[in-house]
Design a protein around this motif. Sequence first.
Motif, mmCIF file in Angstrom:
data_model
loop_
_atom_site.group_PDB
_atom_site.id
_atom_site.type_symbol
_atom_site.label_atom_id
_atom_site.label_comp_id
_atom_site.label_asym_id
_atom_site.label_seq_id
_atom_site.Cartn_x
_atom_site.Cartn_y
_atom_site.Cartn_z
ATOM 1 N N UNK A 102 0.833 -1.207 0.000
ATOM 2 C CA UNK A 102 0.000 0.000 0.000
ATOM 3 C C UNK A 102 0.865 1.254 0.000
ATOM 4 N N UNK A 103 1.906 1.241 0.794
ATOM 5 C CA UNK A 103 2.783 2.415 0.876
ATOM 6 C C UNK A 103 3.512 2.641 -0.454
ATOM 7 N N UNK A 104 4.005 1.575 -1.055
ATOM 8 C CA UNK A 104 4.708 1.709 -2.333
ATOM 9 C C UNK A 104 3.763 2.190 -3.433
ATOM 10 N N UNK A 105 2.524 1.711 -3.429
ATOM 11 C CA UNK A 105 1.536 2.181 -4.410
ATOM 12 C C UNK A 105 1.242 3.659 -4.211
ATOM 13 N N UNK A 106 1.152 4.081 -2.965
ATOM 14 C CA UNK A 106 0.897 5.485 -2.659
ATOM 15 C C UNK A 106 2.045 6.360 -3.168
ATOM 16 N N UNK A 107 3.256 5.913 -2.944
ATOM 17 C CA UNK A 107 4.423 6.657 -3.431
ATOM 18 C C UNK A 107 4.389 6.745 -4.949
ATOM 19 N N UNK A 108 4.084 5.628 -5.613
ATOM 20 C CA UNK A 108 4.014 5.615 -7.074
ATOM 21 C C UNK A 108 2.923 6.554 -7.572
ATOM 22 N N UNK A 109 1.742 6.518 -6.921
ATOM 23 C CA UNK A 109 0.646 7.395 -7.304
ATOM 24 C C UNK A 109 1.045 8.858 -7.141
ATOM 25 N N UNK A 110 1.720 9.201 -6.057
ATOM 26 C CA UNK A 110 2.151 10.583 -5.832
ATOM 27 C C UNK A 110 3.151 11.032 -6.888
ATOM 28 N N UNK A 111 4.059 10.147 -7.279
ATOM 29 C CA UNK A 111 5.037 10.494 -8.315
ATOM 30 C C UNK A 111 4.328 10.742 -9.641
ATOM 31 N N UNK A 112 3.327 9.915 -9.935
ATOM 32 C CA UNK A 112 2.564 10.050 -11.169
ATOM 33 C C UNK A 112 1.821 11.378 -11.192
ATOM 34 N N UNK A 113 1.221 11.747 -10.070
ATOM 35 C CA UNK A 113 0.483 13.022 -9.994
ATOM 36 C C UNK A 113 1.419 14.213 -10.175
ATOM 37 N N UNK A 114 2.622 14.137 -9.618
ATOM 38 C CA UNK A 114 3.561 15.241 -9.757
ATOM 39 C C UNK A 114 4.052 15.423 -11.194
ATOM 40 N N UNK A 115 4.042 14.326 -11.953
ATOM 41 C CA UNK A 115 4.501 14.387 -13.339
ATOM 42 C C UNK A 115 3.456 14.980 -14.264
ATOM 43 N N UNK A 116 2.209 15.068 -13.816
ATOM 44 C CA UNK A 116 1.133 15.590 -14.665
ATOM 45 C C UNK A 116 1.170 17.085 -14.758
#
Length: 83
Positions: free
Chosen positions: A69-83
């Motif tokens: 869950x934590x790794x998915x959250x980190x990945x999701x946050x990185x994806x949002x920052x790239x948008x």
Amino acid sequence: MKAKEFDKKFDDDENDIVDHLDLSTAKRPNQMQKKVNVDFPTWMVDSLDKEANRIGVTRQSIIKIWVAERLEKITDNKTLRQL
């Protein structure tokens, strides 16, 4: 069997398409297991055990779930920052 025939069987919801696959060499990407050792303080192990018992899973399972869950959250946050 040609791909078009296989696709048609799949599209027609035929139940026997698995019979046309060679599953002996099938692999699940990124699902290989690698053993790691982690030392936790006693209070943390006790808390993990209590929560694992509460939801009916093993200590190892709850650790895997929480880390995933934590790794998915980190990945999701990185994806949002790239948008």
